[in-house]
Design a protein around this motif. Structure first.
Motif, PDB file in Angstrom:
ATOM      1  N   VAL A 110       0.809  -1.217   0.000  1.00  0.00           N
ATOM      2  CA  VAL A 110       0.000   0.000   0.000  1.00  0.00           C
ATOM      3  C   VAL A 110       0.842   1.267   0.000  1.00  0.00           C
ATOM      4  O   VAL A 110       0.317   2.357  -0.228  1.00  0.00           O
ATOM      5  N   CYS A 141       0.243  -2.124  -5.476  1.00  0.00           N
ATOM      6  CA  CYS A 141      -0.938  -2.886  -5.894  1.00  0.00           C
ATOM      7  C   CYS A 141      -2.030  -3.003  -4.832  1.00  0.00           C
ATOM      8  O   CYS A 141      -3.157  -3.357  -5.159  1.00  0.00           O
ATOM      9  N   LYS A 143      -3.185  -0.470  -3.148  1.00  0.00           N
ATOM     10  CA  LYS A 143      -3.967   0.765  -3.161  1.00  0.00           C
ATOM     11  C   LYS A 143      -5.155   0.599  -4.111  1.00  0.00           C
ATOM     12  O   LYS A 143      -5.085  -0.144  -5.086  1.00  0.00           O
ATOM     13  N   THR A 144      -6.209   1.339  -3.835  1.00  0.00           N
ATOM     14  CA  THR A 144      -7.411   1.208  -4.646  1.00  0.00           C
ATOM     15  C   THR A 144      -7.609   2.329  -5.656  1.00  0.00           C
ATOM     16  O   THR A 144      -8.373   2.166  -6.605  1.00  0.00           O
ATOM     17  N   GLU A 145      -6.939   3.467  -5.431  1.00  0.00           N
ATOM     18  CA  GLU A 145      -7.140   4.570  -6.357  1.00  0.00           C
ATOM     19  C   GLU A 145      -5.906   5.458  -6.433  1.00  0.00           C
ATOM     20  O   GLU A 145      -5.080   5.462  -5.525  1.00  0.00           O
ATOM     21  N   CYS A 163      -2.302  -5.139 -10.556  1.00  0.00           N
ATOM     22  CA  CYS A 163      -2.909  -4.301  -9.516  1.00  0.00           C
ATOM     23  C   CYS A 163      -4.424  -4.502  -9.524  1.00  0.00           C
ATOM     24  O   CYS A 163      -5.186  -3.623  -9.941  1.00  0.00           O
ATOM     25  N   SER A 164      -4.864  -5.649  -9.059  1.00  0.00           N
ATOM     26  CA  SER A 164      -6.284  -6.009  -9.108  1.00  0.00           C
ATOM     27  C   SER A 164      -7.134  -5.226  -8.112  1.00  0.00           C
ATOM     28  O   SER A 164      -8.355  -5.195  -8.239  1.00  0.00           O
ATOM     29  N   SER A 165      -6.531  -4.566  -7.117  1.00  0.00           N
ATOM     30  CA  SER A 165      -7.289  -3.761  -6.155  1.00  0.00           C
ATOM     31  C   SER A 165      -7.642  -2.382  -6.696  1.00  0.00           C
ATOM     32  O   SER A 165      -8.504  -1.701  -6.154  1.00  0.00           O
ATOM     33  N   LEU A 166      -6.974  -1.960  -7.753  1.00  0.00           N
ATOM     34  CA  LEU A 166      -7.181  -0.626  -8.314  1.00  0.00           C
ATOM     35  C   LEU A 166      -8.582  -0.514  -8.902  1.00  0.00           C
ATOM     36  O   LEU A 166      -8.953  -1.268  -9.798  1.00  0.00           O
ATOM     37  N   THR A 167      -9.353   0.418  -8.358  1.00  0.00           N
ATOM     38  CA  THR A 167     -10.727   0.607  -8.824  1.00  0.00           C
ATOM     39  C   THR A 167     -10.943   1.960  -9.488  1.00  0.00           C
ATOM     40  O   THR A 167     -11.913   2.148 -10.210  1.00  0.00           O
ATOM     41  N   ASN A 168     -10.040   2.931  -9.217  1.00  0.00           N
ATOM     42  CA  ASN A 168     -10.238   4.268  -9.752  1.00  0.00           C
ATOM     43  C   ASN A 168      -8.888   4.892 -10.088  1.00  0.00           C
ATOM     44  O   ASN A 168      -8.007   4.962  -9.246  1.00  0.00           O
TER      45      ASN A 168
END
Length: 180
Positions: A110, A141, A143-145, A163-168
């Motif tokens: 993170v 990876c 982190k989400t945004e 980076c599958s957690s990246l949403t934005n």
């Protein structure tokens, strides 16, 4: 004369890279030296080591902590590739080169921090950039945004790999190239 750690038996637990081998100073860790040591949980790299080779900790899925002291100048391509338990790392002030995909697949990473005084790299909100923030070098990876600064012109090789957690992601018009 100097020594390089080139191969290690599968290791588990905490590992402290020796500062000398056979009376010679250890200055490097060779390519893939600790690859697939899934039981390895932490690593301390001493100040005499200047080079961390390509894929050194490749697929060390149990690695949670890395301590690199000042002195390391080069971190090889895919050095921490798929270290899925690694949560944060600090790039020492001495590092001047980081290979592509160095932190790719680190699902729980993170934060990537950079020690004060580093002349080649910087970090903003845990994301690794070159010093001028023209190149996004690595995205953690876990982190989400991310909102990429307007100064960024290029996205480095493997910066967002796995980076599958990246949403934005906010990608400004200033970005002109994406490396493979």
């Amino acid at each position: 004369r100097e020594a390089t750690v080139t191969k290690a038996e599968p290791s588990s637990g905490a590992l402290e890279i020796p500062s000398t081998l056979y009376g010679l100073p250890v200055t490097g860790i060779g390519d893939y030296a600790f690859a697939q040591c899934g039981g390895l949980t932490s690593v301390t790299i001493p100040s005499g080591v200047t080079s961390v080779g390509k894929g050194v900790f490749w697929y060390c899925s149990g690695l949670t902590s890395v301590s690199m002291t000042s002195g390391v100048t080069n971190v090889g391509e895919k050095a921490f590739f798929w270290c899925t338990q690694l949560t944060s790392i600090t790039i020492p002030d001495s590092v001047i080169e980081i290979g592509g995909s160095a932190f790719a697949g680190c699902a729980k990473l993170v934060r990537i921090d950079v020690a004060e005084g580093n002349r080649a790299y910087s970090a903003v909100d845990g994301v690794l950039y070159d010093k001028q923030q023209n190149v996004l070098v690595a995205f953690p990876c876990g982190k989400t945004e991310v909102e990429i600064p307007l100064t960024v012109r290029s996205i480095g090789m493997g910066a967002f790999c796995a980076c599958s957690s990246l949403t934005n992601i906010t990608l400004p018009d200033s970005v002109k190239s994406l490396e493979g």
